[in-house]
Design a protein around this motif. Structure first.
Motif, PDB file in Angstrom:
ATOM      1  N   ASP A  30       0.856  -1.187   0.000  1.00  0.00           N
ATOM      2  CA  ASP A  30       0.000   0.000   0.000  1.00  0.00           C
ATOM      3  C   ASP A  30       0.893   1.239   0.000  1.00  0.00           C
ATOM      4  OD1 ASP A  30      -1.862   1.960   0.294  1.00  0.00           O
ATOM      5  OD2 ASP A  30      -2.881   1.057   2.009  1.00  0.00           O
ATOM      6  N   ALA A  31       0.785   2.043  -1.039  1.00  0.00           N
ATOM      7  CA  ALA A  31       1.607   3.251  -1.146  1.00  0.00           C
ATOM      8  C   ALA A  31       1.129   4.364  -0.224  1.00  0.00           C
ATOM      9  CB  ALA A  31       1.624   3.741  -2.594  1.00  0.00           C
ATOM     10  N   ASP A  32      -0.073   4.221   0.312  1.00  0.00           N
ATOM     11  CA  ASP A  32      -0.593   5.232   1.231  1.00  0.00           C
ATOM     12  C   ASP A  32      -1.453   4.545   2.287  1.00  0.00           C
ATOM     13  OD1 ASP A  32      -1.507   7.435   2.569  1.00  0.00           O
ATOM     14  OD2 ASP A  32      -2.800   8.158   0.952  1.00  0.00           O
ATOM     15  N   PRO A  33      -0.836   4.033   3.361  1.00  0.00           N
ATOM     16  CA  PRO A  33      -1.591   3.292   4.384  1.00  0.00           C
ATOM     17  C   PRO A  33      -2.605   4.136   5.139  1.00  0.00           C
ATOM     18  CG  PRO A  33       0.772   2.858   4.551  1.00  0.00           C
ATOM     19  CD  PRO A  33       0.615   4.019   3.631  1.00  0.00           C
ATOM     20  N   THR A  34      -2.541   5.468   4.995  1.00  0.00           N
ATOM     21  CA  THR A  34      -3.499   6.311   5.715  1.00  0.00           C
ATOM     22  C   THR A  34      -4.875   6.261   5.079  1.00  0.00           C
ATOM     23  OG1 THR A  34      -2.947   8.284   4.415  1.00  0.00           O
ATOM     24  CG2 THR A  34      -1.631   7.849   6.395  1.00  0.00           C
ATOM     25  N   THR A  35      -4.957   5.809   3.844  1.00  0.00           N
ATOM     26  CA  THR A  35      -6.255   5.664   3.180  1.00  0.00           C
ATOM     27  C   THR A  35      -6.483   4.188   2.906  1.00  0.00           C
ATOM     28  OG1 THR A  35      -5.286   5.925   0.980  1.00  0.00           O
ATOM     29  CG2 THR A  35      -6.054   7.916   2.091  1.00  0.00           C
ATOM     30  N   ARG A  36      -7.628   3.673   3.361  1.00  0.00           N
ATOM     31  CA  ARG A  36      -7.902   2.255   3.201  1.00  0.00           C
ATOM     32  C   ARG A  36      -9.309   2.056   2.641  1.00  0.00           C
ATOM     33  NH1 ARG A  36      -5.507  -0.099   8.949  1.00  0.00           N
ATOM     34  NH2 ARG A  36      -3.502   1.001   8.832  1.00  0.00           N
ATOM     35  N   THR A  37      -9.460   0.958   1.950  1.00  0.00           N
ATOM     36  CA  THR A  37     -10.773   0.578   1.446  1.00  0.00           C
ATOM     37  C   THR A  37     -11.124  -0.795   2.003  1.00  0.00           C
ATOM     38  OG1 THR A  37      -9.644  -0.188  -0.560  1.00  0.00           O
ATOM     39  CG2 THR A  37     -10.748   1.952  -0.664  1.00  0.00           C
ATOM     40  N   ASP A  38     -12.384  -1.128   1.941  1.00  0.00           N
ATOM     41  CA  ASP A  38     -12.879  -2.387   2.485  1.00  0.00           C
ATOM     42  C   ASP A  38     -12.634  -3.495   1.456  1.00  0.00           C
ATOM     43  OD1 ASP A  38     -14.254  -4.551   3.497  1.00  0.00           O
ATOM     44  OD2 ASP A  38     -15.990  -3.375   4.143  1.00  0.00           O
ATOM     45  N   PRO A  39     -11.821  -4.503   1.779  1.00  0.00           N
ATOM     46  CA  PRO A  39     -11.533  -5.569   0.812  1.00  0.00           C
ATOM     47  C   PRO A  39     -12.706  -6.511   0.564  1.00  0.00           C
ATOM     48  CG  PRO A  39     -10.539  -6.089   2.920  1.00  0.00           C
ATOM     49  CD  PRO A  39     -11.098  -4.697   3.051  1.00  0.00           C
ATOM     50  N   ARG A  40     -13.817  -6.284   1.264  1.00  0.00           N
ATOM     51  CA  ARG A  40     -15.018  -7.093   1.019  1.00  0.00           C
ATOM     52  C   ARG A  40     -16.012  -6.372   0.133  1.00  0.00           C
ATOM     53  NH1 ARG A  40     -16.530  -7.222   7.151  1.00  0.00           N
ATOM     54  NH2 ARG A  40     -16.189  -5.037   6.627  1.00  0.00           N
TER      55      ARG A  40
END
Length: 648
Positions: free
Chosen positions: A546-556
């Protein structure tokens, strides 16, 4: 006498057209008669007689046709047969039309005035063909369904023509629940579909969009392979159906597709050695099996597919592990220690084992527990060396009345004695004071070694729980271990990450659970290295950090912002970072990716998915640089891709 002889010799030699062969006064004009009909044409030549191929006249009007000459009989053939300057005189003339496709009907142009037969069979007396390039289209043709072609030239086609052949129409069935499948009892026949009808009657439940009734290849022998010419009406996934038609023998579950056949002396279907043949059917005259893996080909009860008998000292399933050491024998009563309530199979992954401490004995107080309540004992044998995560995730409930136990401790022992304790894990205190979650332990296990797992309550609590075991291994290469994906604990174990972070339940055998193009670990913020880096067993050739761990999305969730675009369609390099470019406007071109967490990246009130569908840029508020925002043009009916109409 001498003169007379010379004269005769001279005349006898006048066979051509040479003027020197006879006296000038004896010569006359002759003309070429090419067709040999006695009438010539062309320029005159001089001769004393008319040789073959010549005529003494030039009145032939067609010296290439022996049937044409003065005095010949005139016939209807569009030719001046008698050379009187007239064609077909004496025959009635009619207007005839060219029939280019040979169907007996001509088109209005071109046309000629002629007697019958003069112009050939391709000229007819009617101009009634509405398509003279297609012999299937004419006034006598049968109207059929064929993309609105007017077959019978009556000005109407397909569903508008009452004479359309019924057998050419398609049956359509009402689709009341709009699931794409129709109701067999609601049937109409048409050339073209209409709204609310579909061309199949595959709906098992016409009012329920979740079920359909479709023709499926029959799988009579239930081997997973369907017959080529045998269908059953059923619903997807129902027993007796298949999604293929490759079974060469649907009456025998052991014969279905091309495979290697091995010598099978004991006839148990499992062979040994090199293959005897390859094909769908076993070779004649040999005892062969379709599977290879028989460690005792003299005993039909021993092969790779056999069930292990847990107390006879024989390796029935040929896995090299005998009796209680075999993973399959974990639950067998003959293999259980006296203190154990339930044996578990020796698998690397065990999920959702539901049990209860209600009515259980109070046999042990684990070292990390403050007190003792009813406890439940499991027995498990590790299938391989490695670090395993053992947990009771999901067992907590705030309301004890619903029967779920607020568990406090989880222990691992080597045998039934408390002194053999290896690991002990207490409850986890969440951020909300007074609420306690699922104890868990990390166990470094040895292959084939027996472990006793104790689930223990605390003080007054007893009730239901579920147990899970998984090896710390990243099988799909997404950076997350199997336990992290299977159990989705709220805070990753310090033994694994060293920090707390939230993860959600994903598929440990699928690198991209939601199929959006971005790996599960990438969506959950796993970096290239560090405490949030991939697990040590992760295949770095697969893992995308992840190039930007501060932004995440739901893998589901494949489309986190619900804008109609998959997360991977927005994060186009699949690196977990929103690569911000320039939000364009009038005179400025937008660049960069769209934001998978913002359904309207350029804030023009049109979602990113709508803009992609329209052809406008989701990172540019004025895609045509005409001066008016895209959303304004869409609302007002102008073209957001045409700057000329922005001034209207």
């Amino acid at each position: 006498m001498r003169w007379s002889v010379l004269l005769l010799v001279g005349l006898a030699g006048c066979e051509g057209v040479s003027e020197s062969d006879c006296l000038p006064e004896q010569q006359f004009d002759i003309f070429v008669d090419a067709d040999g009909d006695g009438f010539g044409t062309g320029l005159p030549e001089s001769a004393c007689e008319v040789p073959a191929g010549y005529s003494d006249n030039r009145v032939d009007c067609d010296d290439d046709n022996a049937e044409v000459f003065p005095g010949a009989e005139e016939v209807c053939n569009a030719i001046d047969d008698n050379c009187d300057g007239k064609r077909d005189e004496g025959f009635p003339l009619e207007l005839r039309y060219l029939d280019s496709d040979g169907d007996g009907f001509g088109s209005l142009f071109p046309a000629q005035l002629s007697c019958e037969g003069a112009l050939g069979a391709e000229w007819v007396l009617n101009p009634d063909d509405c398509d003279d390039s297609n012999a299937e289209v004419n006034p006598l043709a049968q109207e059929i369904c064929n993309d609105r072609i007017d077959d019978d030239c009556d000005g109407e086609a397909d569903d508008d023509d009452s004479s359309t052949l019924f057998s050419s129409k398609t049956a359509y069935y009402e689709d009341r629940d709009t699931d794409g499948f129709g109701d067999i009892d609601r049937e109409i026949f048409r050339c073209e579909p209409i709204v609310g009808y579909v061309d199949n009657f595959n709906d098992c439940a016409p009012n329920d969009p979740e079920e359909t009734n479709s023709p499926f290849p029959a799988d009579r022998d239930l081997d997973g392979y369907g017959a080529q010419y045998d269908q059953v009406m059923s619903c997807a996934g129902y027993p007796g159906t298949a999604d293929n038609t490759i079974d060469c023998d649907d009456s025998n579950p052991d014969v279905n597709i091309d495979r290697y056949w091995y010598n099978d002396a004991d006839g148990d279907g499992w062979g040994v050695g090199d293959p005897e043949s390859f094909g769908c059917f076993p070779p004649n005259g040999l005892s062969v099996g379709s599977n290879v893996g028989d460690c005792d080909d003299a005993d039909p009860a021993i092969n790779d597919g056999a069930d292990e008998i847990c107390d006879d000292g024989i390796d029935q399933n040929c896995n090299g592990k005998i009796d209680c050491i075999d993973p399959e024998c974990g639950p067998d009563s003959t293999c259980l220690l006296d203190c154990v309530d339930q044996g578990l199979p020796g698998y690397e992954t065990i999920t959702d084992v539901f049990e209860t401490t209600v009515g259980a004995g109070n046999d042990i107080t684990l070292s990390c527990n403050f007190g003792s309540e009813p406890d439940y004992w499991f027995q498990w044998r590790a299938p391989a060396d490695g670090v395993y995560h053992i947990n009771t995730f999901g067992s907590y409930s705030r309301d004890i009345s619903d029967g779920w136990v607020n568990l406090k401790t989880l222990g691992v022992l080597e045998d039934c004695e408390a002194e053999s304790e290896i690991e002990c894990g207490r409850y986890f205190n969440t951020l909300r004071a007074g609420y306690y979650y699922d104890p868990r332990v990390t166990l470094e296990a040895e292959e084939d070694k027996l472990y006793v797992i104790v689930v223990d309550g605390y003080r007054r609590y007893e009730g239901n729980f579920k147990l899970g075991i998984a090896r710390f291994e990243d099988e799909d290469g997404d950076g997350l271990t199997n336990p992290e994906e299977l159990f989705a604990w709220r805070n990753l174990s310090a033994a694994v990450r060293g920090v707390d972070t939230t993860v959600v339940k994903t598929d440990p055998w699928n690198v991209d659970t939601d199929g959006d193009g971005i790996q599960d670990g990438t969506e959950q913020g796993l970096e290239a290295s560090g405490v949030l880096g991939p697990h040590e067993t992760t295949d770095l050739k697969i893992f995308i950090p992840d190039a930007d761990p501060t932004t995440r999305t739901d893998p589901r969730e494949a489309d986190n912002d619900q804008d109609g675009l998959l997360d991977g369609e927005e994060d186009t390099n699949f690196d977990g970072a929103f690569d911000i470019g320039v939000i364009g406007g009038n005179g400025t071109v937008g660049t960069g990716e769209t934001d998978p967490q913002d359904r309207d990246t350029d804030d023009d009130t049109l979602s990113d998915g709508d803009e992609v569908a329209l052809g406008t840029s989701p990172v540019d508020t004025d895609s045509d640089d005409g001066g008016r925002p895209d959303d304004h043009e869409v609302r007002n009916g102008t073209d957001p891709l045409d700057p000329k109409d922005d001034l209207l």
